[in-house]
Design a protein around this motif. Sequence first.
Motif, PDB file in Angstrom:
ATOM      1  N   GLY A 210     -16.741   7.292   9.491  1.00  0.00           N
ATOM      2  CA  GLY A 210     -17.160   5.979   9.976  1.00  0.00           C
ATOM      3  C   GLY A 210     -15.995   5.242  10.624  1.00  0.00           C
ATOM      4  N   SER A 211     -16.313   4.370  11.588  1.00  0.00           N
ATOM      5  CA  SER A 211     -15.249   3.624  12.275  1.00  0.00           C
ATOM      6  C   SER A 211     -15.856   2.410  12.952  1.00  0.00           C
ATOM      7  CB  SER A 211     -14.571   4.502  13.337  1.00  0.00           C
ATOM      8  OG  SER A 211     -15.497   4.823  14.359  1.00  0.00           O
ATOM      9  N   THR A 212     -15.000   1.476  13.336  1.00  0.00           N
ATOM     10  CA  THR A 212     -15.464   0.322  14.107  1.00  0.00           C
ATOM     11  C   THR A 212     -16.097   0.804  15.404  1.00  0.00           C
ATOM     12  OG1 THR A 212     -13.615  -0.906  13.181  1.00  0.00           O
ATOM     13  CG2 THR A 212     -14.720  -1.916  15.044  1.00  0.00           C
ATOM     14  N   VAL A 213     -15.488   1.844  16.014  1.00  0.00           N
ATOM     15  CA  VAL A 213     -16.040   2.386  17.260  1.00  0.00           C
ATOM     16  C   VAL A 213     -17.444   2.925  17.008  1.00  0.00           C
ATOM     17  CG1 VAL A 213     -15.843   4.311  18.892  1.00  0.00           C
ATOM     18  CG2 VAL A 213     -13.842   2.895  18.396  1.00  0.00           C
ATOM     19  N   MET A 214     -17.611   3.692  15.926  1.00  0.00           N
ATOM     20  CA  MET A 214     -18.942   4.249  15.641  1.00  0.00           C
ATOM     21  C   MET A 214     -19.959   3.130  15.443  1.00  0.00           C
ATOM     22  SD  MET A 214     -20.236   6.804  12.610  1.00  0.00           S
ATOM     23  CE  MET A 214     -19.218   8.203  13.025  1.00  0.00           C
ATOM     24  N   ASP A 215     -19.573   2.101  14.682  1.00  0.00           N
ATOM     25  CA  ASP A 215     -20.514   1.005  14.401  1.00  0.00           C
ATOM     26  C   ASP A 215     -20.880   0.229  15.665  1.00  0.00           C
ATOM     27  OD1 ASP A 215     -20.882   1.526  11.758  1.00  0.00           O
ATOM     28  OD2 ASP A 215     -19.381   0.101  11.049  1.00  0.00           O
ATOM     29  N   ALA A 216     -19.919   0.083  16.573  1.00  0.00           N
ATOM     30  CA  ALA A 216     -20.196  -0.695  17.789  1.00  0.00           C
ATOM     31  C   ALA A 216     -20.957   0.130  18.817  1.00  0.00           C
ATOM     32  CB  ALA A 216     -18.883  -1.203  18.391  1.00  0.00           C
ATOM     33  N   LYS A 217     -20.602   1.413  18.941  1.00  0.00           N
ATOM     34  CA  LYS A 217     -21.096   2.180  20.093  1.00  0.00           C
ATOM     35  C   LYS A 217     -22.336   3.023  19.801  1.00  0.00           C
ATOM     36  CE  LYS A 217     -17.907   0.420  22.620  1.00  0.00           C
ATOM     37  NZ  LYS A 217     -18.259  -0.621  23.594  1.00  0.00           N
ATOM     38  N   VAL A 218     -22.490   3.549  18.590  1.00  0.00           N
ATOM     39  CA  VAL A 218     -23.659   4.407  18.347  1.00  0.00           C
ATOM     40  C   VAL A 218     -24.979   3.635  18.505  1.00  0.00           C
ATOM     41  CG1 VAL A 218     -24.862   5.828  16.618  1.00  0.00           C
ATOM     42  CG2 VAL A 218     -22.426   6.186  17.072  1.00  0.00           C
ATOM     43  N   PRO A 219     -25.094   2.387  17.995  1.00  0.00           N
ATOM     44  CA  PRO A 219     -26.362   1.681  18.248  1.00  0.00           C
ATOM     45  C   PRO A 219     -26.653   1.524  19.745  1.00  0.00           C
ATOM     46  CG  PRO A 219     -25.131   0.595  16.508  1.00  0.00           C
ATOM     47  CD  PRO A 219     -24.217   1.640  17.081  1.00  0.00           C
ATOM     48  N   MET A 220     -25.617   1.293  20.552  1.00  0.00           N
ATOM     49  CA  MET A 220     -25.842   1.194  21.996  1.00  0.00           C
ATOM     50  C   MET A 220     -26.338   2.521  22.561  1.00  0.00           C
ATOM     51  SD  MET A 220     -22.451  -1.002  23.157  1.00  0.00           S
ATOM     52  CE  MET A 220     -22.877  -1.049  24.917  1.00  0.00           C
ATOM     53  N   ILE A 221     -25.702   3.617  22.119  1.00  0.00           N
ATOM     54  CA  ILE A 221     -26.093   4.951  22.603  1.00  0.00           C
ATOM     55  C   ILE A 221     -27.544   5.243  22.198  1.00  0.00           C
ATOM     56  CG2 ILE A 221     -25.669   7.429  22.300  1.00  0.00           C
ATOM     57  CD1 ILE A 221     -22.635   6.691  22.004  1.00  0.00           C
ATOM     58  N   LEU A 222     -27.890   4.931  20.958  1.00  0.00           N
ATOM     59  CA  LEU A 222     -29.248   5.212  20.465  1.00  0.00           C
ATOM     60  C   LEU A 222     -30.298   4.445  21.270  1.00  0.00           C
ATOM     61  CD1 LEU A 222     -28.681   5.154  16.589  1.00  0.00           C
ATOM     62  CD2 LEU A 222     -29.020   7.158  18.046  1.00  0.00           C
ATOM     63  N   ASP A 223     -29.893   3.235  21.769  1.00  0.00           N
ATOM     64  CA  ASP A 223     -30.815   2.423  22.579  1.00  0.00           C
ATOM     65  C   ASP A 223     -30.742   2.779  24.063  1.00  0.00           C
ATOM     66  OD1 ASP A 223     -31.679   1.039  20.382  1.00  0.00           O
ATOM     67  OD2 ASP A 223     -30.242  -0.608  20.627  1.00  0.00           O
ATOM     68  N   GLY A 224     -29.862   3.694  24.436  1.00  0.00           N
ATOM     69  CA  GLY A 224     -29.662   3.992  25.856  1.00  0.00           C
ATOM     70  C   GLY A 224     -29.140   2.781  26.599  1.00  0.00           C
ATOM     71  N   ASN A 225     -28.366   1.951  25.905  1.00  0.00           N
ATOM     72  CA  ASN A 225     -27.842   0.704  26.494  1.00  0.00           C
ATOM     73  C   ASN A 225     -26.382   0.907  26.911  1.00  0.00           C
ATOM     74  OD1 ASN A 225     -26.876  -1.854  27.054  1.00  0.00           O
ATOM     75  ND2 ASN A 225     -26.888  -2.525  24.915  1.00  0.00           N
ATOM     76  N   PHE A 226     -26.165   1.028  28.214  1.00  0.00           N
ATOM     77  CA  PHE A 226     -24.802   1.261  28.702  1.00  0.00           C
ATOM     78  C   PHE A 226     -24.268   0.046  29.477  1.00  0.00           C
ATOM     79  CE2 PHE A 226     -26.838   5.440  28.240  1.00  0.00           C
ATOM     80  CZ  PHE A 226     -26.026   5.929  27.229  1.00  0.00           C
ATOM     81  N   LYS A 227     -24.835  -1.106  29.153  1.00  0.00           N
ATOM     82  CA  LYS A 227     -24.371  -2.350  29.796  1.00  0.00           C
ATOM     83  C   LYS A 227     -23.027  -2.747  29.164  1.00  0.00           C
ATOM     84  CE  LYS A 227     -26.037  -7.136  30.196  1.00  0.00           C
ATOM     85  NZ  LYS A 227     -25.058  -7.719  29.260  1.00  0.00           N
ATOM     86  N   PRO A 228     -21.997  -3.044  29.998  1.00  0.00           N
ATOM     87  CA  PRO A 228     -20.688  -3.368  29.407  1.00  0.00           C
ATOM     88  C   PRO A 228     -20.688  -4.804  28.865  1.00  0.00           C
ATOM     89  CG  PRO A 228     -20.607  -3.580  31.805  1.00  0.00           C
ATOM     90  CD  PRO A 228     -22.003  -3.103  31.455  1.00  0.00           C
ATOM     91  N   GLY A 229     -19.872  -5.145  27.863  1.00  0.00           N
ATOM     92  CA  GLY A 229     -18.825  -4.450  27.166  1.00  0.00           C
ATOM     93  C   GLY A 229     -17.567  -4.041  27.964  1.00  0.00           C
ATOM     94  N   GLY A 230     -17.052  -2.941  27.526  1.00  0.00           N
ATOM     95  CA  GLY A 230     -15.826  -2.415  28.120  1.00  0.00           C
ATOM     96  C   GLY A 230     -16.190  -1.382  29.177  1.00  0.00           C
ATOM     97  N   ARG A 231     -15.868  -1.694  30.428  1.00  0.00           N
ATOM     98  CA  ARG A 231     -16.310  -0.830  31.516  1.00  0.00           C
ATOM     99  C   ARG A 231     -15.465   0.444  31.600  1.00  0.00           C
ATOM    100  NH1 ARG A 231     -15.890  -5.725  34.146  1.00  0.00           N
ATOM    101  NH2 ARG A 231     -14.231  -5.010  35.510  1.00  0.00           N
TER     102      ARG A 231
END
Length: 295
Positions: A210-231
Amino acid sequence: MKIGFIGLGIMGRAMARNVIKGGYPLAVYDKFASCDDLAGLGATVVSSSREVAALSDVVITMLPNSPHVREAVLGPNGVLEGAKPGTIIVDMSSVAPAVSQEISALAAEKGVQMLDAPVSGGEPKAIDGTLAIMAGGDAEVFARVRPVLEKMGSSVVHVGGIGAGNVTKLANQIIVALNIAAVSEAFVLAAKAGVAPDAVFAAIRGGLAGSTVMDAKVPMILDGNFKPGGRLELHTKDLQNVLETSHRLNVALPLTAAVMEIIQSLIGEGMSGADHCAIVRYYEKLANVQVRRPA
Ligand code: NAD
């Protein structure tokens, strides 16, 4: 203490709001973006970096990369034209450490002191005022501006002399990029093996992986949401700065170099404006699978 803010993009706008909320008078300038919302909160909107400096004791810059910081500080109508001896520049952009040192030396010729104080945490933490801030420069100057930095960050650490803030940020960006790539590889494998990625996330996020990166990014990936955030284009800029710095020091960074090439392939496909969690798209294509919540 009067504060100036130059660069009101995704990060700077949220950070400037927190400086205003913290009770500091603020002058703002952005070369391209409107600052009307900040004027509504009481900021003074001006039309050049020079004017920001003329109105401020501390000038914060939050710009994309080294050329933008050079232009805003050293260029015509720049900070050094408006600054008085004793003005402090706090460059919170992520730039090459050597550039922080170069700009600081030129500022010092005018009696202007500088810190490099890049941040980590992305837009959500910029909004919350809980960024991690890593500052390089004179310790006494750092102590003077620390209360202002604490309006924007919950972790504010002095890491060394000028340039040390950006060396620390480069280390941070290596870890974030490799972490997103590792998460992408792992979740693509799970999805291809037929295990629901949201179940994998729930099962492992509390464990060692587990990591801060996993917590922040996996929900976005699961939703197919690639709106930045960090470009992606900003992360490739950071990795370029990493590799330039590491090559100057003859430090080999094989994993960083590999992730850099993955990001290059995504940018080549037109995804420069996508969030950096779009690294998963590279792996999804290799495996012909998507990491999404079950429909
Ligand atoms: P951004 O592109 O959204 O904002 C940059 C702003 O600077 C823009 O509004 C642009 O108009 C303005 N600008 C450009 N040149 C200028 C100039 N010469 N004078 C005045 N204004 C100028 O970028 P961002 O996402 O806010 O990132 C800013 C910095 O913070 C970058 O160095 C980035 O790597 C770093 N950073 C970003 C994130 C993130 O998640 N977005 C996280 C941590 C650090």
